[in-house]
Design a protein around this motif. Structure first.
Motif, mmCIF file in Angstrom:
data_model
loop_
_atom_site.group_PDB
_atom_site.id
_atom_site.type_symbol
_atom_site.label_atom_id
_atom_site.label_comp_id
_atom_site.label_asym_id
_atom_site.label_seq_id
_atom_site.Cartn_x
_atom_site.Cartn_y
_atom_site.Cartn_z
ATOM 1 N N ASN A 299 2.800 7.133 -3.086
ATOM 2 C CA ASN A 299 2.500 5.781 -3.857
ATOM 3 C C ASN A 299 4.204 5.031 -4.199
ATOM 4 O OD1 ASN A 299 2.291 3.607 -5.476
ATOM 5 N ND2 ASN A 299 0.563 4.567 -6.523
ATOM 6 N N LEU A 300 4.444 4.092 -3.666
ATOM 7 C CA LEU A 300 6.005 3.678 -3.680
ATOM 8 C C LEU A 300 5.838 2.373 -4.435
ATOM 9 C CD1 LEU A 300 6.850 3.660 0.060
ATOM 10 C CD2 LEU A 300 7.872 5.368 -1.694
ATOM 11 N N SER A 301 5.022 2.216 -5.463
ATOM 12 C CA SER A 301 4.822 1.056 -6.107
ATOM 13 C C SER A 301 5.939 0.995 -7.207
ATOM 14 C CB SER A 301 3.467 0.971 -7.011
ATOM 15 O OG SER A 301 3.294 2.001 -7.783
ATOM 16 N N SER B 86 0.941 -1.194 -0.019
ATOM 17 C CA SER B 86 0.103 -0.007 0.053
ATOM 18 C C SER B 86 0.954 1.420 -0.190
ATOM 19 C CB SER B 86 -0.907 0.048 1.297
ATOM 20 O OG SER B 86 -1.758 -1.126 1.105
ATOM 21 N N PRO B 87 0.167 2.426 -0.370
ATOM 22 C CA PRO B 87 1.129 3.751 -0.356
ATOM 23 C C PRO B 87 1.408 3.921 1.135
ATOM 24 C CG PRO B 87 -0.975 3.903 -1.696
ATOM 25 C CD PRO B 87 -0.832 2.661 -1.095
ATOM 26 N N VAL B 88 2.271 4.677 1.435
ATOM 27 C CA VAL B 88 2.607 5.240 2.720
ATOM 28 C C VAL B 88 2.175 6.466 2.764
ATOM 29 C CG1 VAL B 88 4.639 5.758 4.428
ATOM 30 C CG2 VAL B 88 4.651 3.831 2.889
ATOM 31 N N THR B 89 1.345 6.550 4.053
ATOM 32 C CA THR B 89 0.901 8.207 4.615
ATOM 33 C C THR B 89 1.503 8.766 5.713
ATOM 34 O OG1 THR B 89 -1.481 7.432 4.041
ATOM 35 C CG2 THR B 89 -1.227 9.204 5.482
ATOM 36 N N CYS B 90 2.242 9.978 5.465
ATOM 37 C CA CYS B 90 2.666 10.643 6.497
ATOM 38 C C CYS B 90 1.509 11.445 7.234
ATOM 39 C CB CYS B 90 3.767 11.614 5.797
ATOM 40 S SG CYS B 90 4.628 12.697 6.867
ATOM 41 N N HIS B 91 1.475 11.304 8.386
ATOM 42 C CA HIS B 91 0.230 11.915 9.034
ATOM 43 C C HIS B 91 0.665 12.821 10.428
ATOM 44 C CE1 HIS B 91 -3.051 11.804 12.113
ATOM 45 N NE2 HIS B 91 -3.644 12.100 11.080
ATOM 46 N N ALA B 92 0.207 13.968 10.186
ATOM 47 C CA ALA B 92 0.750 14.879 11.430
ATOM 48 C C ALA B 92 -0.673 15.324 12.116
ATOM 49 C CB ALA B 92 1.532 16.006 10.793
ATOM 50 N N SER B 93 -0.713 15.121 13.406
ATOM 51 C CA SER B 93 -1.778 15.502 14.231
ATOM 52 C C SER B 93 -1.322 16.325 15.448
ATOM 53 C CB SER B 93 -2.577 14.194 14.560
ATOM 54 O OG SER B 93 -3.622 14.540 15.292
ATOM 55 N N GLY B 94 -2.045 17.283 15.904
ATOM 56 C CA GLY B 94 -1.905 18.150 16.987
ATOM 57 C C GLY B 94 -1.237 19.591 16.880
#
Length: 342
Positions: free
Chosen positions: A262-264, A213-221
């Motif tokens: 997307n790293l495919s 799957s694609p890698v998600t970079c998630h920033a919260s706060g």
């Protein structure tokens, strides 16, 4: 003044040398499932309060405004008067007048007002302004030098003249721009310094559902919402195979956002060339997260690692459940003397 119906989206914290307090009012005709009137107050691009004709309450959006509402009855009274008495009535009548002037017999029409004041703390100068727009076109602007209205469209000259002929209304405009708005702004700035200068860094995580799957970079706060999140390759921002998500609010008044890569088509040995960067307005300490399998969080479990005992247990459990259900059916039919075959 090309203002959309929702005018109070936050932008960025202003310079410490200048402060602005803006009020946005919108009245509409023919808009289904939407308030006929709504308003908001924005200090240095931070939403302070909101009201509309459906909820029929003034909602403070910051603790600073709650403080003034609770400790200064006249402060709350002014907002209530503007939101539910003065402006809704005036806007409705003005829309009807404009529809006649523009020969609009029906349809959707929007009248908007943007006003406020700017305080330059270096010079002490305070500048006020008030503008009206109708159906996304500027129509009237108040001139602080002449203390008169400037008609920006020939169709509204008669409205300009009628407004200037009503002395109490002209007094209201001048008083608001030279006294009410500056007073509110100074009080907010003095008591709300910590709010205006507040910044909070987020927790940044790399997420992936499966190894393919694609890698998600998630920033919260993070706070404020003037932030950027992007992927880089060899320290250069990339856009190909990247999908950006919008900024969303958290329950604690902070924000979150994500960007997916997307790293495919990327070879595993090239992953080390990628990183995710978070930047927050007003701060220079960017958060850089290297693309590394060790940093990725996932709840995916390889079938080869799935415990065989667990699979057997699930199968046995399902068989037992079927036996129980079958037994209950037979028991009920015997009890009711049902003789037809199952």
């Amino acid at each position: 003044m090309r203002i959309l119906v929702i005018l109070f989206l936050l932008c960025q914290v202003s310079s410490a040398l200048k402060h602005t307090l803006r009020f946005f009012f919108t009245g509409s005709h023919g808009v289904i499932h939407s308030p006929e009137f709504l308003g908001s107050a924005v200090l240095d691009d931070v939403l302070m309060g909101y009201c509309d004709s459906i909820k029929n309450i003034v909602e403070p959006k910051q603790e600073l405004v709650k403080y003034f509402f609770e400790n200064d009855p006249e402060h709350l009274k002014w907002y209530q008067g503007e939101c539910f008495q003065n402006q809704p009535i005036f806007f409705k009548a003005t829309i009807q007048s404009l529809m006649k002037l523009y020969n609009h017999s029906g349809g959707v029409h929007v009248l908007q007002r943007m006003d406020g004041c700017e305080w330059d703390t270096a010079t002490g100068k305070v500048t006020g302004y008030m503008k009206y727009g109708y159906d996304a076109q500027d129509i009237l602007s108040f001139n602080m030098e002449t203390l008169k209205w400037d008609a920006l469209k020939p169709e509204v000259v008669s409205i300009k003249q009628s407004w200037e002929a009503v002395e109490p209304r002209m007094t209201y405009v001048v008083t608001f721009l030279t006294h009410v708005c500056p007073t509110f702004m100074r009080n907010y700035v003095v008591h709300g310094k910590s709010l205006l200068e507040r910044t909070e860094r987020p927790l940044v995580s790399l997420l992936q559902r499966t190894p393919s799957s694609p890698v998600t970079c998630h920033a919260s706060g993070f706070y404020p919402d003037t932030a950027a999140l992007f992927w880089r390759k060899d320290e250069e921002e990339i856009h190909e195979d990247v999908v950006h998500g919008g900024i969303l609010p958290n329950h604690d008044d902070t924000f979150q956002m994500k960007v997916t890569l997307n790293l495919s088509s990327v070879a595993p040995e090239d992953w080390k060339r990628y990183d995710c960067v978070f930047q927050l307005s007003g701060r220079s300490d960017d958060i850089i997260t290297k693309l590394d399998k060790e940093n990725i969080k996932t709840n995916w479990v390889s079938p080869s690692k799935f415990p065989a005992g667990a699979a057997v247990g699930i199968t046995v459990g399902l068989l037992l459940l079927l036996v129980v259900v079958f037994g209950v059916v037979i028991w009920r039919r015997k009890k009711n003397n049902v003789s037809q075959p199952l």
